[in-house]
Design a protein around this motif. Structure first.
Motif, PDB file in Angstrom:
ATOM      1  N   ASP A 120      31.637  50.732  41.470  1.00  0.00           N
ATOM      2  CA  ASP A 120      29.454  50.548  41.689  1.00  0.00           C
ATOM      3  C   ASP A 120      29.062  51.080  40.026  1.00  0.00           C
ATOM      4  N   ALA A 121      29.279  51.722  39.679  1.00  0.00           N
ATOM      5  CA  ALA A 121      28.401  51.638  38.604  1.00  0.00           C
ATOM      6  C   ALA A 121      29.388  52.384  36.621  1.00  0.00           C
ATOM      7  N   LYS A 174      27.515  45.615  36.821  1.00  0.00           N
ATOM      8  CA  LYS A 174      27.809  46.160  36.993  1.00  0.00           C
ATOM      9  C   LYS A 174      26.356  47.322  36.757  1.00  0.00           C
ATOM     10  N   PRO A 175      26.321  47.988  37.162  1.00  0.00           N
ATOM     11  CA  PRO A 175      24.396  49.059  36.948  1.00  0.00           C
ATOM     12  C   PRO A 175      25.255  49.917  34.964  1.00  0.00           C
ATOM     13  N   THR A 176      24.722  50.335  34.266  1.00  0.00           N
ATOM     14  CA  THR A 176      25.583  50.716  33.226  1.00  0.00           C
ATOM     15  C   THR A 176      24.909  51.533  32.651  1.00  0.00           C
ATOM     16  N   ILE A 177      25.627  52.539  32.431  1.00  0.00           N
ATOM     17  CA  ILE A 177      25.017  53.670  31.178  1.00  0.00           C
ATOM     18  C   ILE A 177      25.774  54.401  30.078  1.00  0.00           C
ATOM     19  N   LEU A 178      25.009  53.956  29.109  1.00  0.00           N
ATOM     20  CA  LEU A 178      25.944  53.588  27.731  1.00  0.00           C
ATOM     21  C   LEU A 178      25.287  55.083  26.283  1.00  0.00           C
ATOM     22  N   ILE A 179      26.723  55.198  26.430  1.00  0.00           N
ATOM     23  CA  ILE A 179      26.370  56.776  25.379  1.00  0.00           C
ATOM     24  C   ILE A 179      26.701  55.853  24.374  1.00  0.00           C
ATOM     25  N   PRO A 180      26.070  55.330  22.824  1.00  0.00           N
ATOM     26  CA  PRO A 180      26.027  55.183  21.654  1.00  0.00           C
ATOM     27  C   PRO A 180      26.917  56.351  20.658  1.00  0.00           C
ATOM     28  N   ALA A 220      22.720  60.683  39.588  1.00  0.00           N
ATOM     29  CA  ALA A 220      20.839  59.958  40.458  1.00  0.00           C
ATOM     30  C   ALA A 220      21.523  58.432  40.564  1.00  0.00           C
ATOM     31  N   LEU A 221      21.616  58.114  39.426  1.00  0.00           N
ATOM     32  CA  LEU A 221      22.145  56.272  39.278  1.00  0.00           C
ATOM     33  C   LEU A 221      22.867  56.444  40.859  1.00  0.00           C
ATOM     34  N   ALA A 222      24.332  56.780  40.821  1.00  0.00           N
ATOM     35  CA  ALA A 222      25.261  56.744  42.015  1.00  0.00           C
ATOM     36  C   ALA A 222      24.298  56.618  43.894  1.00  0.00           C
ATOM     37  N   ASN A 223      22.796  57.073  43.507  1.00  0.00           N
ATOM     38  CA  ASN A 223      21.829  57.885  44.769  1.00  0.00           C
ATOM     39  C   ASN A 223      21.134  56.841  44.924  1.00  0.00           C
ATOM     40  N   ASN A 224      20.788  55.911  43.792  1.00  0.00           N
ATOM     41  CA  ASN A 224      19.474  55.207  43.874  1.00  0.00           C
ATOM     42  C   ASN A 224      20.157  53.421  43.723  1.00  0.00           C
ATOM     43  N   LEU A 264      17.552  51.228  41.474  1.00  0.00           N
ATOM     44  CA  LEU A 264      17.816  51.090  40.466  1.00  0.00           C
ATOM     45  C   LEU A 264      19.426  50.691  40.336  1.00  0.00           C
ATOM     46  N   LYS A 265      20.482  50.614  41.020  1.00  0.00           N
ATOM     47  CA  LYS A 265      21.252  49.830  40.673  1.00  0.00           C
ATOM     48  C   LYS A 265      21.398  48.710  40.627  1.00  0.00           C
ATOM     49  N   ASN A 266      20.337  48.258  42.064  1.00  0.00           N
ATOM     50  CA  ASN A 266      20.117  46.494  42.076  1.00  0.00           C
ATOM     51  C   ASN A 266      19.501  46.227  40.799  1.00  0.00           C
ATOM     52  N   LYS A 267      18.417  46.392  39.892  1.00  0.00           N
ATOM     53  CA  LYS A 267      17.596  46.798  39.010  1.00  0.00           C
ATOM     54  C   LYS A 267      18.729  46.347  37.814  1.00  0.00           C
TER      55      LYS A 267
END
Length: 368
Positions: A268-269, A287-293, A333-337, A340-343
């Motif tokens: 889902d993310a 998919k909603p994404t968190i990046l760690i460069p 936080a992302l999994a429950n929002n 934000l996921k849709n945006k």
């Protein structure tokens, strides 16, 4: 002037050092062969680097040059650089004379420098493909003689604007075509289709910072009810596998993911490094994404890649140094929002370029 055949051109493709330079080169070669089965393609890479193994595996011939990059951490090692460069240029001249290319393609990395330089000297039109939001040294050196430059990001000011085509990065089509449903894909990982699921990918070697961030906050994460598909890489796999064992049934640990299609579909993310090719795939997957460069990437290009998405509200950035403190909290936080996921999903999807390979080859063949 050579009598160039438009149905059987000879194309020289040079680039390598990392998968981020090699896989775009292979995608371009495959598209040329799909359209022009009689085209002759020769790869040129750097001796001892991964292209020398990966390219023959997919059926293309490759020649290696003794070139190496400039080592910022060991100045002594750079004393050999001028000799390697001269030897590589002489060998590139020999390859040029034997192969007599009609066109050339450079996908970046120091491996492409000598060969493209010789091609340009002999008036062979060449195309540069730049994967990152901040160009590498080799492509900056080669830009002036390039006939065309294809970029994955808009607004790269380091290149002559009249040559730039904003195409996106060439991606293997099988990754994003006909994705299975989440319910189908998640069974591969033995997880629950009803629960929110995060995919964590740290690249082929894995990411110690990402692995440590998960390990440090494992109980908090599991208590949140979110599942994890965790690609650890080679370094930490055994340690993590032993630790997780059967104790955490909502976590699937794997050293490497061969079928990214299932992994993308099941999640889902996504949490990922910010390499150019990873980001290009993520934009197409949407998919909603968190990046760690990765902070040690050349010229900090992964941070620049990630920031290019963050400014468009298309991803969340967590710094490598802050991953232990912040990653799991951001994920929960992302999994429950849902908003934000849709945006994030909508915005990252708009940056996807599924036709990049086709567009690049169109531009290349127009140079004939």
């Amino acid at each position: 002037m050579k009598n160039t055949s438009k149905t059987s051109p000879k194309v020289l493709i040079s680039g390598g050092g990392t998968g981020g330079h090699i896989y775009p080169a292979i995608a371009i070669a495959d598209e040329i062969k799909r359209r022009l089965p009689d085209a002759q393609i020769l790869f040129v890479g750097a001796e001892g680097r991964m292209e020398m193994e990966k390219v023959p595996k997919v059926g293309y011939p490759i020649k290696g040059l003794p070139i190496s990059g400039f080592d910022r951490s060991d100045m002594k090692a750079n004393l050999k650089f001028p000799f390697k460069l001269i030897k590589s240029l002489n060998l590139a001249k020999k390859i040029y004379k034997e192969f007599q290319p009609d066109l050339a393609v450079g996908t970046g990395g120091y491996a492409s420098g000598p060969m493209l330089w010789i091609a340009g000297k002999n008036n062979v039109p060449y195309l540069l493909q730049e994967q990152n939001s901040f160009p590498g040294v080799t492509n900056k050196i080669l830009k002036n003689k390039a006939a065309a430059i294809c970029t994955a990001y808009e607004g790269i000011t380091q290149f002559p604007q009249e040559k730039v085509h904003y195409t996106g990065n060439p991606i293997r089509g099988e990754i994003f075509q006909n994705l299975p449903s989440k319910a189908e894909a998640i069974t591969v990982f033995g997880l629950d289709p009803e629960k929110p699921t995060i995919l964590s990918v740290g690249g082929s070697q894995g990411s110690r910072a990402m692995n440590n961030a998960w390990l440090e906050n494992l109980d908090e994460f599991v208590a949140s009810g979110v599942q994890l598909i965790w690609q650890t890489g080679k370094l930490d796999y055994q340690k993590i596998k032993n630790l997780v064992g059967d104790k955490y049934p909502t976590i699937h640990v794997t050293e490497f993911i061969y079928n990214m299609k299932d992994a993308y579909a099941a999640s889902d993310a996504i949490v990922s490094r910010a390499g150019a090719m990873a980001i290009s795939e993520l934009c197409i997957i949407g998919k909603p994404t968190i990046l760690i460069p990765l902070p040690t990437a050349a010229e900090d290009h992964q941070t620049k890649n990630a920031e290019a998405l963050v400014t468009q509200n298309a991803a969340i950035l967590v710094k490598d140094a802050e991953a232990k403190q912040k990653l799991v909290k951001e994920v929960i936080a992302l999994a429950n929002n849902e908003d934000l996921k849709n945006k994030l999903a909508l915005n990252i999807k708009q940056l996807g370029k599924p036709n990049a390979t086709k567009e690049i080859v169109d531009i290349l063949l127009n140079l004939l």
